[in-house]
Design an enzyme around this catalytic site. Structure first.
Site, mmCIF file in Angstrom:
data_model
loop_
_atom_site.group_PDB
_atom_site.id
_atom_site.type_symbol
_atom_site.label_atom_id
_atom_site.label_comp_id
_atom_site.label_asym_id
_atom_site.label_seq_id
_atom_site.Cartn_x
_atom_site.Cartn_y
_atom_site.Cartn_z
ATOM 1 N N ARG A 43 0.908 -0.641 -14.921
ATOM 2 C CA ARG A 43 -0.460 -0.824 -14.385
ATOM 3 C C ARG A 43 -1.235 -2.045 -14.940
ATOM 4 O O ARG A 43 -2.620 -2.092 -14.597
ATOM 5 C CB ARG A 43 -1.328 0.210 -14.257
ATOM 6 C CG ARG A 43 -0.477 1.694 -13.534
ATOM 7 C CD ARG A 43 -0.381 1.438 -12.080
ATOM 8 N NE ARG A 43 0.320 2.625 -11.562
ATOM 9 C CZ ARG A 43 1.499 2.734 -11.651
ATOM 10 N NH1 ARG A 43 2.475 1.871 -11.844
ATOM 11 N NH2 ARG A 43 2.246 3.694 -11.212
ATOM 12 N N SER A 59 -4.629 7.960 -7.760
ATOM 13 C CA SER A 59 -4.960 8.327 -9.402
ATOM 14 C C SER A 59 -6.310 7.475 -9.805
ATOM 15 O O SER A 59 -6.289 6.457 -9.616
ATOM 16 C CB SER A 59 -3.696 8.442 -10.352
ATOM 17 O OG SER A 59 -2.498 8.851 -9.876
ATOM 18 N N GLU A 75 -7.720 3.426 -13.622
ATOM 19 C CA GLU A 75 -6.870 2.637 -12.887
ATOM 20 C C GLU A 75 -7.644 1.920 -11.829
ATOM 21 O O GLU A 75 -7.403 0.778 -11.335
ATOM 22 C CB GLU A 75 -5.779 3.714 -12.338
ATOM 23 C CG GLU A 75 -4.501 2.678 -11.782
ATOM 24 C CD GLU A 75 -3.336 3.647 -11.220
ATOM 25 O OE1 GLU A 75 -3.041 4.553 -11.977
ATOM 26 O OE2 GLU A 75 -2.895 3.575 -10.126
HETATM 27 C C1 LIG Z 1 -3.721 7.654 -1.432
HETATM 28 C C2 LIG Z 1 -3.591 6.961 -2.553
HETATM 29 C C3 LIG Z 1 -2.305 6.895 -3.120
HETATM 30 C C4 LIG Z 1 -2.141 6.022 -4.247
HETATM 31 N N1 LIG Z 1 -0.776 5.969 -4.990
HETATM 32 C C5 LIG Z 1 -0.656 5.086 -5.980
HETATM 33 C C6 LIG Z 1 0.675 4.959 -6.483
HETATM 34 O O1 LIG Z 1 1.543 5.844 -6.504
HETATM 35 N N2 LIG Z 1 1.027 3.890 -7.502
HETATM 36 C C7 LIG Z 1 -0.022 2.949 -7.685
HETATM 37 O O2 LIG Z 1 0.526 2.019 -8.409
HETATM 38 N N3 LIG Z 1 -1.225 2.950 -7.023
HETATM 39 C C8 LIG Z 1 -1.371 4.104 -6.373
HETATM 40 N N4 LIG Z 1 -2.663 4.049 -5.408
HETATM 41 C C9 LIG Z 1 -3.602 2.893 -5.801
HETATM 42 C C10 LIG Z 1 -3.526 1.432 -4.610
HETATM 43 O O3 LIG Z 1 -2.871 1.955 -3.813
HETATM 44 C C11 LIG Z 1 -2.901 0.471 -5.363
HETATM 45 O O4 LIG Z 1 -3.707 -0.081 -6.609
HETATM 46 C C12 LIG Z 1 -2.867 -0.736 -4.544
HETATM 47 O O5 LIG Z 1 -1.957 -1.852 -5.029
HETATM 48 C C13 LIG Z 1 -4.400 -1.357 -4.067
HETATM 49 O O6 LIG Z 1 -3.940 -2.318 -3.282
HETATM 50 P P1 LIG Z 1 -5.420 -2.880 -2.305
HETATM 51 O O7 LIG Z 1 -4.839 -3.772 -1.348
HETATM 52 O O8 LIG Z 1 -6.025 -1.765 -1.738
HETATM 53 O O9 LIG Z 1 -6.441 -3.479 -3.594
HETATM 54 P P2 LIG Z 1 -7.839 -3.272 -3.603
HETATM 55 O O10 LIG Z 1 -8.378 -1.939 -3.994
HETATM 56 O O11 LIG Z 1 -8.569 -3.923 -2.530
HETATM 57 O O12 LIG Z 1 -7.907 -4.090 -4.945
HETATM 58 C C14 LIG Z 1 -7.382 -3.640 -6.236
HETATM 59 C C15 LIG Z 1 -7.497 -4.959 -7.189
HETATM 60 O O13 LIG Z 1 -7.028 -6.107 -6.762
HETATM 61 C C16 LIG Z 1 -7.313 -7.317 -6.718
HETATM 62 N N5 LIG Z 1 -6.777 -8.195 -5.680
HETATM 63 C C17 LIG Z 1 -6.555 -7.661 -4.531
HETATM 64 N N6 LIG Z 1 -5.775 -8.699 -3.953
HETATM 65 C C18 LIG Z 1 -5.725 -9.603 -4.777
HETATM 66 C C19 LIG Z 1 -5.084 -10.962 -5.012
HETATM 67 N N7 LIG Z 1 -4.402 -11.688 -3.853
HETATM 68 N N8 LIG Z 1 -5.135 -11.859 -5.958
HETATM 69 C C20 LIG Z 1 -5.729 -11.252 -7.073
HETATM 70 N N9 LIG Z 1 -6.333 -10.137 -7.092
HETATM 71 C C21 LIG Z 1 -6.335 -9.176 -6.045
HETATM 72 C C22 LIG Z 1 -8.793 -6.986 -6.239
HETATM 73 O O14 LIG Z 1 -9.586 -8.064 -7.062
HETATM 74 C C23 LIG Z 1 -9.085 -5.643 -7.301
HETATM 75 O O15 LIG Z 1 -9.488 -5.767 -8.547
HETATM 76 C C24 LIG Z 1 -2.897 4.632 -4.368
HETATM 77 C C25 LIG Z 1 -4.166 4.868 -3.676
HETATM 78 C C26 LIG Z 1 -4.484 5.722 -2.703
HETATM 79 C C27 LIG Z 1 -5.413 5.875 -2.084
#
Ligand SMILES: Cc1cc2nc3c(=O)[nH]c(=O)nc-3n(C[C@H](O)[C@H](O)[C@H](O)COP(=O)(O)OP(=O)(O)OC[C@H]3O[C@@H](n4cnc5c(N)ncnc54)[C@H](O)[C@@H]3O)c2cc1C
Length: 322
Positions: free
Chosen positions: A174, A225, A315
């Site tokens: 992560r 998580s 996380e």
């Molecule tokens: C129901 C559920 C289940 C999940 N299960 C998992 C799992 O199994 N494994 C896992 O790893 N995660 C899991 N997650 C967490 C989440 O899905 C991941 O962290 C995902 O990668 C976040 O994506 P996002 O586009 O929504 O990012 P956001 O939440 O919008 O942003 C997260 C971070 O990424 C940065 N960011 C976004 N885009 C860019 C970019 N283009 N360049 C630089 N930085 C950027 C943002 O600044 C922020 O700090 C889960 C979440 C939920 C709600």
């Protein structure tokens, strides 16, 4: 510094930007929590994203980049500044190399790889959010993380577009170099996948999705998580001895194990609940606030600290907090 009207006027001249003022960020977070941003901007291509970034930085206004908002806690007061999102989401392939733009949904990329009979992403089915954030946080599940298939990442470092090979991305559990350089914006990635029968990959993905949807119903307002798992070998010996072998997976101890020992399951604070069936899953029942959410997180961290001497690390990422 708050966003000046002159900044808005300059941004409005850039093509392919969608700009809104005083937008509630709760609309863009899966928690459904977050006050207004002064400006919320979606950029549909790289030149418009870079142009917007330059204007915002030159103005001195605060800047935050988001993806799909599935791993974010945004404060109830919102964000005094500009929230920027890169929405360009093309996916293409040249044989086993798949190129995905950061604004693509990770699930769209997983589905694309499966459809094209390419192995390497199927265990990531059901992880919500964008490709860019998946690289940023080295997303993964079921024993695999995206770093295993990343060949290159293209990003903007504030003055130029650069490309990093896998090793330069410094991926860990992560973690990536991008988490330590918050000003670097990921634009796209090349992934190297392995040919495999599409129906076999689809059946793996279907099995995983079924289990995931039971744990995280589609309508659940959460971030998956809240805390990272812990690497067994990095824990103090006294703690290692207390961890039963049956809970260790791929050398990691789920933080849910420690949370369960301190009675986390089912705790509530206003509209925020810890799931009865999973101590590392916190959700908003509907009217929860960031304040209530942060209070529960602080309470859980302090319980684990007191009982085990361990500091759990979130996380989830924060926006709009001091
Ligand atoms: C129901 C559920 C289940 C999940 N299960 C998992 C799992 O199994 N494994 C896992 O790893 N995660 C899991 N997650 C967490 C989440 O899905 C991941 O962290 C995902 O990668 C976040 O994506 P996002 O586009 O929504 O990012 P956001 O939440 O919008 O942003 C997260 C971070 O990424 C940065 N960011 C976004 N885009 C860019 C970019 N283009 N360049 C630089 N930085 C950027 C943002 O600044 C922020 O700090 C889960 C979440 C939920 C709600």
């Amino acid at each position: 510094m708050p966003v000046q009207h002159s900044t808005l006027q300059r941004l409005a001249q850039i093509p392919n930007l969608s700009i809104s003022e005083h937008t509630l960020l709760s609309r863009y977070t899966r928690f459904g929590i977050g006050g207004p941003a002064d400006l919320y901007i979606e950029a549909a291509d790289e030149p418009s994203f870079i142009a917007a970034l330059h204007i915002v930085r030159a103005s001195g206004a605060e800047l935050a980049v988001i993806g799909g908002g599935t791993n974010l806690i945004v404060s109830d007061a919102g964000f005094r500044g500009v929230v920027l999102r890169f929405t360009s989401g093309g996916i293409s392939n040249d044989g086993r190399i798949v190129t995905a733009q950061a604004g693509a949904e990770l699930q769209a990329l997983v589905d694309y790889a499966i459809r094209h009979g390419l192995r390497g992403l199927e265990t990531m089915t059901g992880i919500p959010g964008s490709v860019g954030a998946a690289i940023y946080g080295n997303a993964g599940a079921y024993g695999h993380s995206i770093n295993e298939v990343v060949r290159q990442v293209r990003f903007f470092d504030g003055s130029a577009i650069r490309t990093f090979e896998n090793a330069e991305c410094e991926f860990h559990y992560r973690e990536s170099v991008f988490k330590r350089h918050k000003a670097w914006m990921i634009f796209s990635t090349d992934l190297e996948l392995t040919p495999a029968p599409a129906d076999e990959l689809q059946s793996i993905a279907n099995g995983i999705l079924k289990v995931r949807l039971e744990k995280y119903p589609a309508s659940m307002k959460c971030a998956g998580s809240i805390f990272k798992n812990l690497i067994l070998a990095e824990l103090p010996e006294a703690v290692q001895r207390q961890v039963p072998q049956r809970v260790v997976r791929e050398g990691k101890v789920p933080s849910a194990y420690f949370l369960e020992q301190v009675g986390a399951k089912g705790i509530t604070n206003g509209g925020i609940h810890v799931a009865e069936y999973h101590a590392n899953l916190i959700y908003n029942t509907g009217q929860g606030t960031a304040r209530e959410l942060c209070e529960i997180i602080a309470d859980l961290k302090s319980r684990v600290q007191q009982r085990f001497g361990l500091t759990l690390e979130e996380e989830v990422q924060y926006i709009g907090f001091p």
